[in-house]
Design a protein around this motif. Sequence first.
Motif, PDB file in Angstrom:
ATOM      1  N   GLY A  58      31.815  -6.064  66.059  1.00 16.73           N
ATOM      2  CA  GLY A  58      32.730  -7.108  65.610  1.00 16.73           C
ATOM      3  C   GLY A  58      32.832  -7.238  64.104  1.00 16.73           C
ATOM      4  N   VAL A  59      32.497  -6.162  63.373  1.00 19.22           N
ATOM      5  CA  VAL A  59      32.574  -6.167  61.911  1.00 19.22           C
ATOM      6  C   VAL A  59      33.494  -5.026  61.481  1.00 19.22           C
ATOM      7  N   HIS A  97      38.750 -13.412  59.453  1.00 20.22           N
ATOM      8  CA  HIS A  97      38.789 -12.522  60.607  1.00 20.22           C
ATOM      9  C   HIS A  97      40.166 -11.898  60.757  1.00 20.22           C
ATOM     10  N   THR A 100      26.998 -10.640  60.052  1.00 24.66           N
ATOM     11  CA  THR A 100      27.202  -9.287  59.526  1.00 24.66           C
ATOM     12  C   THR A 100      25.871  -8.578  59.311  1.00 24.66           C
ATOM     13  N   ASP A 141      29.141 -16.113  58.643  1.00 30.05           N
ATOM     14  CA  ASP A 141      29.698 -14.764  58.745  1.00 30.05           C
ATOM     15  C   ASP A 141      28.740 -13.736  58.155  1.00 30.05           C
ATOM     16  N   ARG A 144      38.361  -9.319  68.022  1.00 34.19           N
ATOM     17  CA  ARG A 144      38.249 -10.137  66.808  1.00 34.19           C
ATOM     18  C   ARG A 144      37.135  -9.581  65.929  1.00 34.19           C
ATOM     19  N   TYR A 145      37.433  -9.392  64.635  1.00 30.08           N
ATOM     20  CA  TYR A 145      36.467  -8.811  63.714  1.00 30.08           C
ATOM     21  C   TYR A 145      36.291  -9.703  62.489  1.00 30.08           C
ATOM     22  N   ILE A 146      35.056  -9.745  61.977  1.00 31.53           N
ATOM     23  CA  ILE A 146      34.859 -10.244  60.615  1.00 31.53           C
ATOM     24  C   ILE A 146      35.397  -9.167  59.685  1.00 31.53           C
ATOM     25  N   ASP A 147      36.342  -9.533  58.832  1.00 35.18           N
ATOM     26  CA  ASP A 147      37.083  -8.540  58.062  1.00 35.18           C
ATOM     27  C   ASP A 147      36.534  -8.402  56.650  1.00 35.18           C
ATOM     28  N   HIS A 187      35.228 -16.305  53.956  1.00 37.82           N
ATOM     29  CA  HIS A 187      33.942 -15.956  54.565  1.00 37.82           C
ATOM     30  C   HIS A 187      32.954 -17.108  54.388  1.00 37.82           C
TER      31      HIS A 187
END
Length: 444
Positions: free
Chosen positions: A411-412, A42, A436, A432, A50-53, A428
């Motif tokens: 959040g992605v 993240h 996604t 996650d 906050r993002y899943i990166d 990941h």
Amino acid sequence: MNLESSRDLYDRALSVLPGGVNSPVRASYPYPAFIERGDGAHVIDADGNRYIDYVAGYGPVLLGHSLPDRVIAAIQSQVSDGPMYGAPTEVEVELAEFITRHVPSIEMVRFVNSGTEATTAAVRLARGYTGRDKVVIMQGGYHGAQESTLIEGDQHEAAPSSPGVPAEFAANTIPVPFNDEGAVEAVFEDHGSEIAAVLTEPLLGNQGIVMPQPGYHETLRELTREHGALLIFDEVMTGFRVGGLGCAQSHFGIEPDLTTLAKVIGGGFPIGAIGGRTEIMESLTPAGDVFEAGTFSGHPVTMTAGLETLRYAAEENVYEHLSDLGEQLRSGLVDIVADQAPAYTVTGIDSMFKVIFTRDGPAQTGACSAGCRQDPDCPHSQACPKNAGDVNAAATDRWERVFYHQMREQGVLLTPNQFESEFLTAAHTAEDIEETLEAYKAVL
């Protein structure tokens, strides 16, 4: 979603940075999220979102943003010994030994400081070694901000793609469509004795990911050997991501004469490298006469970060984990696209992925189960992008103006345009991926 801090930072940046950024791909509309810190898979922006990166630094971040303790300890130890010396160190020898041990075509390595430096030096080396000037590149391929490859057009009429690039460079650069065997054969028929090298990515990674069709790389290999030219694989993006420790060339079963690397081999620090056969590499100064140099080349902190990252990846089954996650993600995307956007195309391999907003394609029933593999028997084959032109014809504005922002609100965090690949990291998790996929399902 509150983005006030990012907006204010962008407003400040516009006064002191051209376009408000230090690389144009970061300039998302109307302004980018300014990242404050990373945490595993993240990132957290300046507003606390906050993002899943899946940007992963545009590829270098293999292990995630929270590095393993052993990697951090090695980096800190090197920093405590001094940042740099302008002299050789053991760690650069160790990283070179690791690379030459695992990448089939590489016998010697020269470290530089970026992917652009690596490809620039590779083109110069090819010209110096062969005594020829012309270089064949792929339309839509990206090899950094260097004059020899910032060229557009085709084999009949090429021109600089940016102001500031002299037209003389276009006279010695020949763009051809990726996956078009006939085009490259015609170029060699007309200019075979003048061509120093064919420079290509194993897959087009800055065009939403376009995979090679069966036999294409084999054709390039045969033509270059027949005419005394070099085959250069630009693995700046795919190196130590696709094909594991052997890189994409091992996956595709092709041994180029020269390979360029960057991104992953620096463990998140600036780096580049040229590797290849000893007889070619020893043309570089001081062993030979082809000049190449750099104050920061072989920087000991970068060398340490890269070596410990690759050692960790080799010893902790990182590539198996990434392959499993990639299969899970792309398979899920294929199902979602088939149901909600059947004209679109899922692409990618190993830890890379993308959904290309192709238009007017047939339904995805029977499509490659985990991303396009250029299978001619696939019902979706005709719609799958074969070259940069096919990707440019996609609904790129929808990606940049609508889709990217909606995914961010979910959040992605994805790369902000249709053309840049997305990347998985070892941090990941299956959870996650599920989150996604739900975001893709909601937005598509």
